[in-house]
Design a protein around this motif. Sequence first.
Motif, PDB file in Angstrom:
ATOM      1  N   THR A  30       1.881   4.600   4.815  1.00 32.49           N
ATOM      2  CA  THR A  30       1.882   5.334   3.540  1.00 32.49           C
ATOM      3  C   THR A  30       2.928   4.847   2.547  1.00 32.49           C
ATOM      4  OG1 THR A  30       3.394   7.027   4.422  1.00 32.49           O
ATOM      5  CG2 THR A  30       1.029   7.418   4.664  1.00 32.49           C
ATOM      6  N   GLU A  73      -9.680   1.731  -2.830  1.00 35.88           N
ATOM      7  CA  GLU A  73      -9.560   1.260  -4.213  1.00 35.88           C
ATOM      8  C   GLU A  73     -10.021  -0.179  -4.372  1.00 35.88           C
ATOM      9  OE1 GLU A  73      -5.534   1.906  -5.337  1.00 35.88           O
ATOM     10  OE2 GLU A  73      -5.671   4.101  -5.232  1.00 35.88           O
ATOM     11  N   HIS A 102      -1.164  -3.429   4.562  1.00 32.22           N
ATOM     12  CA  HIS A 102      -1.405  -3.254   3.127  1.00 32.22           C
ATOM     13  C   HIS A 102      -2.115  -4.478   2.543  1.00 32.22           C
ATOM     14  CE1 HIS A 102       1.774  -0.165   3.599  1.00 32.22           C
ATOM     15  NE2 HIS A 102       1.210   0.406   2.567  1.00 32.22           N
ATOM     16  N   ASP A 112      -6.139  16.844  -9.461  1.00 33.68           N
ATOM     17  CA  ASP A 112      -5.071  15.862  -9.613  1.00 33.68           C
ATOM     18  C   ASP A 112      -4.100  16.309 -10.699  1.00 33.68           C
ATOM     19  OD1 ASP A 112      -6.341  15.409 -11.997  1.00 33.68           O
ATOM     20  OD2 ASP A 112      -7.047  13.396 -11.506  1.00 33.68           O
ATOM     21  N   PHE A 130      -5.925   4.347   1.143  1.00 30.18           N
ATOM     22  CA  PHE A 130      -6.195   4.410  -0.293  1.00 30.18           C
ATOM     23  C   PHE A 130      -6.391   2.998  -0.851  1.00 30.18           C
ATOM     24  CE2 PHE A 130      -3.848   8.706  -1.105  1.00 30.18           C
ATOM     25  CZ  PHE A 130      -4.660   9.293  -0.156  1.00 30.18           C
ATOM     26  N   ASP A 131      -5.567   2.057  -0.381  1.00 35.13           N
ATOM     27  CA  ASP A 131      -5.702   0.664  -0.850  1.00 35.13           C
ATOM     28  C   ASP A 131      -7.070   0.096  -0.494  1.00 35.13           C
ATOM     29  OD1 ASP A 131      -3.156   0.740  -1.848  1.00 35.13           O
ATOM     30  OD2 ASP A 131      -2.231  -0.287  -0.154  1.00 35.13           O
ATOM     31  N   LYS A 187      -0.876  11.968  -1.373  1.00 33.23           N
ATOM     32  CA  LYS A 187      -1.471  11.787  -2.697  1.00 33.23           C
ATOM     33  C   LYS A 187      -0.917  10.523  -3.336  1.00 33.23           C
ATOM     34  CE  LYS A 187      -2.201  16.719  -3.624  1.00 33.23           C
ATOM     35  NZ  LYS A 187      -1.966  17.825  -4.583  1.00 33.23           N
ATOM     36  N   ASP A 188      -1.705   9.931  -4.243  1.00 29.53           N
ATOM     37  CA  ASP A 188      -1.216   8.752  -4.943  1.00 29.53           C
ATOM     38  C   ASP A 188      -0.397   9.177  -6.157  1.00 29.53           C
ATOM     39  OD1 ASP A 188      -3.001   9.593  -6.843  1.00 29.53           O
ATOM     40  OD2 ASP A 188      -4.379   7.897  -6.647  1.00 29.53           O
ATOM     41  N   SER A 189      -0.034   8.213  -6.993  1.00 29.49           N
ATOM     42  CA  SER A 189       0.844   8.518  -8.131  1.00 29.49           C
ATOM     43  C   SER A 189       0.175   9.420  -9.160  1.00 29.49           C
ATOM     44  CB  SER A 189       1.271   7.201  -8.808  1.00 29.49           C
ATOM     45  OG  SER A 189       0.129   6.450  -9.218  1.00 29.49           O
ATOM     46  N   SER A 225       2.407   2.544  -0.437  1.00 28.52           N
ATOM     47  CA  SER A 225       1.146   3.217  -0.751  1.00 28.52           C
ATOM     48  C   SER A 225       0.391   3.412   0.559  1.00 28.52           C
ATOM     49  CB  SER A 225       0.309   2.386  -1.733  1.00 28.52           C
ATOM     50  OG  SER A 225      -0.013   1.127  -1.163  1.00 28.52           O
TER      51      SER A 225
END
Length: 527
Positions: free
Chosen positions: A234, A245, A183, A303, A241-242, A267-269, A237
């Motif tokens: 995961t 982003e 991460h 989303d 995705f990190d 999926k993210d938040s 997170s």
Amino acid sequence: MNPDVAAASDVPDIKIIIPGDDESHASPPNLMDEIRNSKERGDMYMHAFLDEWDKMLPIVKEDPNSVRIPLTGLGDTALHVAAGAGNTTFVEELIKLMSPEDVLRPNSYGMLPVHLAALSSHHRIVQLLCSHHLLDKMTYKDIEKLFFMTINNNMFDVAIKLFEKRPVELTFARDEQRLTSLHILARKPYEVLKRKLQDDIETRRSTVTGMDLLRRIWTEVRKLKIKEILDLTTKPSAVLFDAIESGNHDIVIEYFMESVAILTNIKDSNGRNLVHLLFLYRRLEVFHPLVNDKKQHLLRAVDNEGNNVLHLAALLPLEFKSFSGLSAKIQMQRELGWFEGAERSVPHELRSMRNKKGKTPIDVFYDEHKQLSKDIKESAKGIADSGMVVATLVATVAFAAALTVPGNKNSAWFIVFIVTNAIALFTSSASILSFLSNFTSSRFADTEFVMSLHPSLTFGPELLIISVAAMVVAFIAASFLIFDCTTKWVSYVVTPMGVFPLLVFILFQSKFFDDSYWAKYYRPKLR
């Protein structure tokens, strides 16, 4: 300086009372010893803090146990103080006189000297205190703490040395925020990960980079079971995705794409899947090889707000929300190019889908770019106002010059003068009309101006450049007409002088056209 290392102000404020003659023999012996010991500790602290090894050496040789003495209320020894202060020479000489057990002695907060050096980014000292014989005696708890400190402070050569000692445990290890090393690395810019560090202090070879560390950790991850990989990559997170982003490089993203098969349902938040993030952060080069017929459901998903991938593609990127070094016109051109490319990459029916607010992707694009459209409109008005003033002056001068033709009308220079003066007059008149159309054309309305730039912003300044150039040539021709039979040298002096204002005009005028050059060489990098 690290808070765990006591500053000079932490040295105990000791008041030394000098007894008078009548009571010099009355003081208890233990009080004098305490005063003397306190003064010695204060001196040792200052020697370590100020890198005064020449003064510290006699003390250590006289009393080898002095290296174990706490010098601050935090329990810091001389090695703690010197390591936290970044005194490399002091540390290097001191550890030669210390046993491994003394080097690895923690302070009251459980911090080793190497931890304080890592927190303060003293790379050389960390290398000194991470020799193999010291690491063999270091507890796993201290190794794990140091491992995350070195990654956070980009000391990747030390981090990979620690990882080789305990690869399995450190693969699963998490810091105080429950983040794994993957991460942390995924969130670092590629420029940091690929940067080569200084030579290793023991091997004298070029050290590893952050990418080497990432490759080594990922090699260990590949050996795990699918469920273990899923938990590791995961929570809290998704590392993929990190990486997306943080705007990381394709090379970094490709490592985490190996686990894309188990990330399709993650999926993210905000309820956004992998494809949503690729459009949101504009990574179509990763999207095209990823999505096939079996993954079309990711492309059509929405989303939590009902946004599909085109809604997210319509959002203004972070780099344009802050200073980007580009004019509003160039920003709009790039935004239009990006959005049109995104539309071509998705099924046609996504263009008309509405989110929970009842807006289609193009509606979102309008809303996001309202301020940019306003900036273009204000800029266009400023350019049109200034351009009309200059064009009017050129037209006035050219018209007046045509009525008072100087010199011999049978000279070839007379033809040059008439032609260039006519060019200056008519192109400046055309430039006036071009700028004026900014205020009269219906295309200047907000709804259309968002999607296209008014042609006058291009043709007006170009016509003005031509008119000024023609006016300068006409003036040079007039000088040859006037001084044709008398002092010709005046004309030859005037000619190069006439080129100078033309070059200056083109230089400043090009600021409106050459924003792409500005962006390439002078655009500030965002961190």
